[in-house]
Design a protein around this motif. Structure first.
Motif, short mmCIF file in Angstrom:
data_model
loop_
_atom_site.label_atom_id
_atom_site.label_comp_id
_atom_site.label_asym_id
_atom_site.label_seq_id
_atom_site.Cartn_x
_atom_site.Cartn_y
_atom_site.Cartn_z
N UNK A 263 21.62 15.12 -35.07
CA UNK A 263 20.63 16.17 -34.83
C UNK A 263 19.63 16.32 -35.97
N UNK A 264 18.47 16.87 -35.65
CA UNK A 264 17.41 17.07 -36.65
C UNK A 264 17.90 17.89 -37.83
N UNK A 265 18.69 18.92 -37.56
CA UNK A 265 19.19 19.78 -38.64
C UNK A 265 20.04 18.98 -39.62
N UNK A 266 20.86 18.08 -39.10
CA UNK A 266 21.71 17.25 -39.97
C UNK A 266 20.86 16.30 -40.82
N UNK A 267 19.82 15.73 -40.21
CA UNK A 267 18.92 14.84 -40.94
C UNK A 267 18.26 15.59 -42.10
N UNK A 268 17.80 16.81 -41.81
CA UNK A 268 17.14 17.63 -42.84
C UNK A 268 18.10 17.94 -43.97
N UNK A 269 19.35 18.25 -43.63
CA UNK A 269 20.34 18.59 -44.66
C UNK A 269 20.69 17.38 -45.52
N UNK A 270 20.76 16.20 -44.91
CA UNK A 270 21.13 14.99 -45.65
C UNK A 270 20.01 14.52 -46.56
N UNK A 271 18.80 14.45 -46.02
CA UNK A 271 17.69 13.80 -46.72
C UNK A 271 16.72 14.78 -47.37
N UNK A 272 16.86 16.06 -47.08
CA UNK A 272 15.92 17.06 -47.61
C UNK A 272 14.48 16.66 -47.30
N UNK A 273 14.29 16.16 -46.09
CA UNK A 273 12.96 15.70 -45.68
C UNK A 273 12.87 15.78 -44.16
N UNK A 274 11.64 15.86 -43.66
CA UNK A 274 11.40 15.89 -42.22
C UNK A 274 11.33 14.46 -41.69
N UNK A 275 12.41 13.99 -41.11
CA UNK A 275 12.50 12.64 -40.59
C UNK A 275 12.92 12.67 -39.12
N UNK A 276 12.51 11.66 -38.37
CA UNK A 276 12.90 11.54 -36.97
C UNK A 276 13.79 10.31 -36.79
N UNK A 277 14.86 10.49 -36.03
CA UNK A 277 15.73 9.36 -35.69
C UNK A 277 15.12 8.62 -34.51
N UNK A 278 14.84 7.33 -34.69
CA UNK A 278 14.31 6.51 -33.60
C UNK A 278 15.45 5.96 -32.73
#
Length: 263
Positions: free
Chosen positions: A218-233
Protein backbone atom coordinates in the motif's frame (compact mmCIF):
# COMPACT_ATOMS: atom_id res chain seq x y z
CA UNK A 1 16.84 12.21 0.89
CA UNK A 2 14.79 9.60 2.76
CA UNK A 3 15.42 8.44 6.30
CA UNK A 4 17.14 5.32 4.95
CA UNK A 5 19.82 7.36 3.21
CA UNK A 6 18.43 6.84 -0.28
CA UNK A 7 17.24 9.53 -2.63
CA UNK A 8 14.98 7.88 -5.20
CA UNK A 9 14.48 10.43 -7.93
CA UNK A 10 14.11 8.05 -10.87
CA UNK A 11 12.69 4.64 -11.70
CA UNK A 12 14.09 2.02 -9.32
CA UNK A 13 14.00 -1.78 -9.31
CA UNK A 14 14.36 -3.34 -5.87
CA UNK A 15 15.24 -7.02 -5.51
CA UNK A 16 15.03 -8.68 -2.11
CA UNK A 17 16.89 -11.78 -3.24
CA UNK A 18 16.24 -14.99 -1.34
CA UNK A 19 14.37 -14.09 1.84
CA UNK A 20 14.64 -17.71 3.01
CA UNK A 21 18.20 -16.82 4.03
CA UNK A 22 17.02 -13.97 6.28
CA UNK A 23 16.45 -15.32 9.78
CA UNK A 24 14.48 -12.28 10.92
CA UNK A 25 11.86 -13.12 8.26
CA UNK A 26 11.82 -16.92 8.41
CA UNK A 27 11.22 -16.74 12.16
CA UNK A 28 7.84 -15.11 11.44
CA UNK A 29 6.12 -17.61 9.12
CA UNK A 30 2.57 -16.60 10.04
CA UNK A 31 2.82 -12.97 8.94
CA UNK A 32 0.93 -11.65 5.91
CA UNK A 33 2.58 -11.45 2.52
CA UNK A 34 2.42 -7.65 2.71
CA UNK A 35 4.25 -7.60 6.04
CA UNK A 36 6.71 -10.15 4.71
CA UNK A 37 7.43 -7.90 1.74
CA UNK A 38 7.78 -4.83 3.96
CA UNK A 39 10.28 -6.65 6.20
CA UNK A 40 12.18 -7.90 3.15
CA UNK A 41 12.43 -4.39 1.68
CA UNK A 42 13.68 -2.95 4.97
CA UNK A 43 16.32 -5.67 5.27
CA UNK A 44 17.40 -5.15 1.66
CA UNK A 45 17.72 -1.39 2.13
CA UNK A 46 19.70 -1.84 5.34
CA UNK A 47 22.15 -4.23 3.69
CA UNK A 48 22.36 -2.16 0.53
CA UNK A 49 23.02 1.17 2.25
CA UNK A 50 25.57 -0.42 4.57
CA UNK A 51 27.62 -2.24 1.94
CA UNK A 52 26.72 -1.02 -1.51
CA UNK A 53 25.47 2.58 -1.51
CA UNK A 54 28.50 3.98 -3.32
CA UNK A 55 28.38 1.43 -6.14
CA UNK A 56 24.86 1.80 -7.48
CA UNK A 57 24.05 -0.58 -10.30
CA UNK A 58 22.40 0.93 -13.36
CA UNK A 59 20.60 -0.83 -16.20
CA UNK A 60 18.41 0.49 -19.00
CA UNK A 61 17.91 3.91 -17.42
CA UNK A 62 16.89 2.72 -13.98
CA UNK A 63 18.55 2.11 -10.65
CA UNK A 64 18.80 -1.40 -9.17
CA UNK A 65 18.81 -1.93 -5.42
CA UNK A 66 19.70 -5.44 -4.30
CA UNK A 67 21.37 -7.33 -1.47
CA UNK A 68 25.11 -7.71 -2.06
CA UNK A 69 25.22 -11.13 -0.40
CA UNK A 70 22.13 -12.69 -1.96
CA UNK A 71 22.26 -16.46 -2.58
CA UNK A 72 19.50 -16.98 -5.20
CA UNK A 73 21.91 -18.21 -7.84
CA UNK A 74 23.74 -20.49 -5.43
CA UNK A 75 20.47 -22.09 -4.29
CA UNK A 76 19.23 -22.62 -7.86
CA UNK A 77 22.53 -24.16 -8.92
CA UNK A 78 22.40 -26.74 -6.13
CA UNK A 79 20.02 -28.73 -8.35
CA UNK A 80 19.46 -29.29 -12.04
CA UNK A 81 16.83 -26.95 -13.45
CA UNK A 82 14.63 -29.88 -14.46
CA UNK A 83 14.51 -30.88 -10.78
CA UNK A 84 13.08 -27.49 -9.78
CA UNK A 85 9.62 -25.97 -9.99
CA UNK A 86 9.98 -22.21 -10.35
CA UNK A 87 6.85 -20.09 -10.10
CA UNK A 88 6.05 -16.38 -10.32
CA UNK A 89 3.13 -14.38 -8.99
CA UNK A 90 2.84 -10.94 -10.58
CA UNK A 91 1.01 -8.15 -8.75
CA UNK A 92 0.00 -5.44 -11.22
CA UNK A 93 -1.33 -1.98 -10.47
CA UNK A 94 -2.78 -1.55 -13.97
CA UNK A 95 -2.97 -3.29 -17.34
CA UNK A 96 0.05 -1.52 -18.79
CA UNK A 97 1.65 -3.89 -21.30
CA UNK A 98 5.15 -2.58 -20.68
CA UNK A 99 4.83 -3.07 -16.92
CA UNK A 100 3.83 -6.71 -17.28
CA UNK A 101 6.62 -7.48 -19.73
CA UNK A 102 9.15 -5.63 -17.61
CA UNK A 103 8.15 -7.52 -14.46
CA UNK A 104 8.59 -10.87 -16.18
CA UNK A 105 11.88 -9.92 -17.83
CA UNK A 106 13.36 -8.64 -14.56
CA UNK A 107 12.28 -11.76 -12.66
CA UNK A 108 13.43 -14.21 -15.32
CA UNK A 109 16.66 -12.69 -16.53
CA UNK A 110 17.91 -10.38 -13.78
CA UNK A 111 16.86 -12.05 -10.54
CA UNK A 112 16.55 -15.75 -11.39
CA UNK A 113 18.68 -15.84 -14.53
CA UNK A 114 16.67 -18.69 -16.04
CA UNK A 115 15.18 -19.13 -19.48
CA UNK A 116 11.81 -20.42 -18.29
CA UNK A 117 9.54 -20.95 -15.28
CA UNK A 118 6.85 -23.53 -14.58
CA UNK A 119 4.00 -21.09 -14.06
CA UNK A 120 2.94 -17.46 -13.77
CA UNK A 121 -0.07 -16.30 -11.76
CA UNK A 122 -1.26 -12.76 -12.32
CA UNK A 123 -3.16 -10.55 -9.90
CA UNK A 124 -4.49 -7.06 -10.66
CA UNK A 125 -4.87 -4.47 -7.93
CA UNK A 126 -8.49 -4.20 -6.85
CA UNK A 127 -10.33 -0.98 -6.13
CA UNK A 128 -11.56 -0.63 -2.55
CA UNK A 129 -15.02 0.12 -3.91
CA UNK A 130 -17.54 -2.61 -3.20
CA UNK A 131 -19.23 -1.85 -6.52
CA UNK A 132 -16.01 -2.41 -8.47
CA UNK A 133 -16.35 -5.33 -10.85
CA UNK A 134 -13.82 -7.17 -12.97
CA UNK A 135 -12.99 -5.58 -16.31
CA UNK A 136 -12.72 -8.50 -18.71
CA UNK A 137 -11.16 -6.32 -21.44
CA UNK A 138 -8.32 -5.43 -19.06
CA UNK A 139 -7.78 -9.08 -18.16
CA UNK A 140 -7.78 -10.08 -21.83
CA UNK A 141 -5.14 -7.46 -22.61
CA UNK A 142 -2.93 -8.90 -19.87
CA UNK A 143 -3.64 -12.47 -20.94
CA UNK A 144 -2.54 -11.93 -24.53
CA UNK A 145 0.89 -10.89 -23.27
CA UNK A 146 1.11 -13.88 -20.95
CA UNK A 147 0.17 -16.19 -23.82
CA UNK A 148 3.12 -14.91 -25.82
CA UNK A 149 5.45 -16.10 -23.05
CA UNK A 150 3.89 -19.56 -23.18
CA UNK A 151 4.22 -19.56 -26.97
CA UNK A 152 7.97 -18.85 -26.82
CA UNK A 153 8.57 -21.41 -24.07
CA UNK A 154 9.39 -18.94 -21.29
CA UNK A 155 6.36 -19.96 -19.20
CA UNK A 156 4.75 -23.37 -18.79
CA UNK A 157 1.31 -22.66 -17.29
CA UNK A 158 -0.82 -19.62 -16.57
CA UNK A 159 -3.05 -18.78 -13.66
CA UNK A 160 -5.06 -15.90 -12.27
CA UNK A 161 -5.98 -14.69 -8.80
CA UNK A 162 -8.97 -12.90 -7.34
CA UNK A 163 -11.39 -12.70 -10.24
CA UNK A 164 -15.08 -13.43 -10.13
CA UNK A 165 -16.36 -16.82 -11.20
CA UNK A 166 -18.26 -15.46 -14.20
CA UNK A 167 -15.20 -13.54 -15.38
CA UNK A 168 -13.02 -16.62 -14.97
CA UNK A 169 -15.40 -18.74 -17.04
CA UNK A 170 -15.45 -16.13 -19.81
CA UNK A 171 -11.66 -15.87 -19.74
CA UNK A 172 -11.36 -19.64 -19.95
CA UNK A 173 -13.66 -19.89 -22.96
CA UNK A 174 -11.95 -16.98 -24.77
CA UNK A 175 -8.30 -17.73 -24.06
CA UNK A 176 -6.05 -19.50 -26.53
CA UNK A 177 -3.84 -20.64 -23.64
CA UNK A 178 -6.31 -21.72 -20.98
CA UNK A 179 -5.78 -20.75 -17.33
CA UNK A 180 -4.97 -23.92 -15.39
CA UNK A 181 -4.65 -22.26 -11.96
CA UNK A 182 -7.08 -20.05 -10.08
CA UNK A 183 -6.46 -18.56 -6.64
CA UNK A 184 -9.34 -17.46 -4.43
CA UNK A 185 -8.80 -15.12 -1.47
CA UNK A 186 -10.75 -16.40 1.52
CA UNK A 187 -10.64 -12.93 3.07
CA UNK A 188 -13.15 -11.77 0.45
CA UNK A 189 -14.82 -15.11 -0.27
CA UNK A 190 -15.20 -17.19 2.89
CA UNK A 191 -16.45 -20.23 0.98
CA UNK A 192 -15.36 -21.30 -2.49
CA UNK A 193 -18.53 -21.48 -4.63
CA UNK A 194 -19.51 -25.11 -5.35
CA UNK A 195 -20.18 -24.19 -8.98
CA UNK A 196 -16.59 -22.98 -9.34
CA UNK A 197 -15.29 -26.14 -7.68
CA UNK A 198 -17.29 -28.22 -10.18
CA UNK A 199 -16.08 -26.17 -13.16
CA UNK A 200 -12.45 -26.52 -12.10
CA UNK A 201 -12.82 -30.26 -11.59
CA UNK A 202 -14.39 -30.69 -15.04
CA UNK A 203 -11.66 -28.63 -16.73
CA UNK A 204 -8.77 -30.05 -14.66
CA UNK A 205 -7.99 -26.61 -13.22
CA UNK A 206 -6.00 -26.32 -9.99
CA UNK A 207 -8.07 -24.37 -7.44
CA UNK A 208 -6.20 -22.85 -4.51
CA UNK A 209 -7.03 -20.49 -1.67
CA UNK A 210 -4.61 -17.78 -0.56
CA UNK A 211 -4.32 -14.72 1.67
CA UNK A 212 -2.35 -12.28 -0.51
CA UNK A 213 -3.72 -8.77 -0.84
CA UNK A 214 -4.03 -7.54 -4.42
CA UNK A 215 -2.60 -4.27 -3.06
CA UNK A 216 0.59 -6.04 -2.00
CA UNK A 217 2.39 -2.83 -0.96
CA UNK A 218 0.00 0.00 0.00
CA UNK A 219 0.94 3.64 -0.53
CA UNK A 220 1.10 4.24 3.22
CA UNK A 221 3.66 1.46 3.63
CA UNK A 222 5.78 2.84 0.78
CA UNK A 223 5.74 6.29 2.41
CA UNK A 224 6.77 4.84 5.77
CA UNK A 225 9.62 2.80 4.29
CA UNK A 226 11.12 5.34 1.90
CA UNK A 227 9.99 8.66 3.39
CA UNK A 228 9.10 9.69 -0.14
CA UNK A 229 6.11 9.82 -2.47
CA UNK A 230 6.61 6.78 -4.70
CA UNK A 231 4.24 4.66 -6.79
CA UNK A 232 4.45 0.89 -7.11
CA UNK A 233 4.30 -0.11 -10.79
CA UNK A 234 4.47 -3.87 -10.18
CA UNK A 235 5.77 -6.54 -7.83
CA UNK A 236 6.72 -10.15 -8.47
CA UNK A 237 7.09 -12.93 -5.94
CA UNK A 238 9.26 -15.85 -7.04
CA UNK A 239 9.37 -19.31 -5.45
CA UNK A 240 11.64 -22.26 -6.14
CA UNK A 241 10.65 -25.77 -5.01
CA UNK A 242 12.48 -29.07 -5.37
CA UNK A 243 9.94 -31.15 -7.29
CA UNK A 244 10.53 -34.59 -5.82
CA UNK A 245 10.29 -33.37 -2.23
CA UNK A 246 8.08 -30.32 -2.56
CA UNK A 247 10.60 -28.36 -0.49
CA UNK A 248 10.66 -24.57 -0.82
CA UNK A 249 14.32 -23.54 -1.12
CA UNK A 250 14.11 -20.00 -2.46
CA UNK A 251 11.58 -17.19 -2.20
CA UNK A 252 11.74 -13.47 -2.77
CA UNK A 253 10.37 -10.35 -4.40
CA UNK A 254 11.22 -7.89 -7.17
CA UNK A 255 9.38 -4.60 -7.47
CA UNK A 256 9.42 -1.41 -9.49
CA UNK A 257 9.00 2.02 -7.90
CA UNK A 258 8.59 5.37 -9.62
CA UNK A 259 8.69 8.89 -8.13
CA UNK A 260 5.14 10.19 -7.94
CA UNK A 261 4.42 12.82 -10.54
CA UNK A 262 3.39 16.19 -9.17
CA UNK A 263 -0.11 17.20 -10.21
Amino acid sequence: MGSNGLDITSKTILSTGNIMSINDITKKPSQSSTQELIDAIKYTLKEYTTKNLNSTEQADHFKIISRPEDDVQAKIQENRLEELKIGLKVFLTDDNEFSLRESLEIALHHQLKVSSVADVIVCCKKSQSVECRDDLSVIKNIWKILESYVDDGSVGELGVADIEEGTFRELYEWAKVKPVIIQINLATCCVVPPTLQTFCKEKNIKLFTHSDSSDILPDQSIEEIFSAALDLAWAVRFTVHIKCRGVLTTKGYCLCLNPRLKK
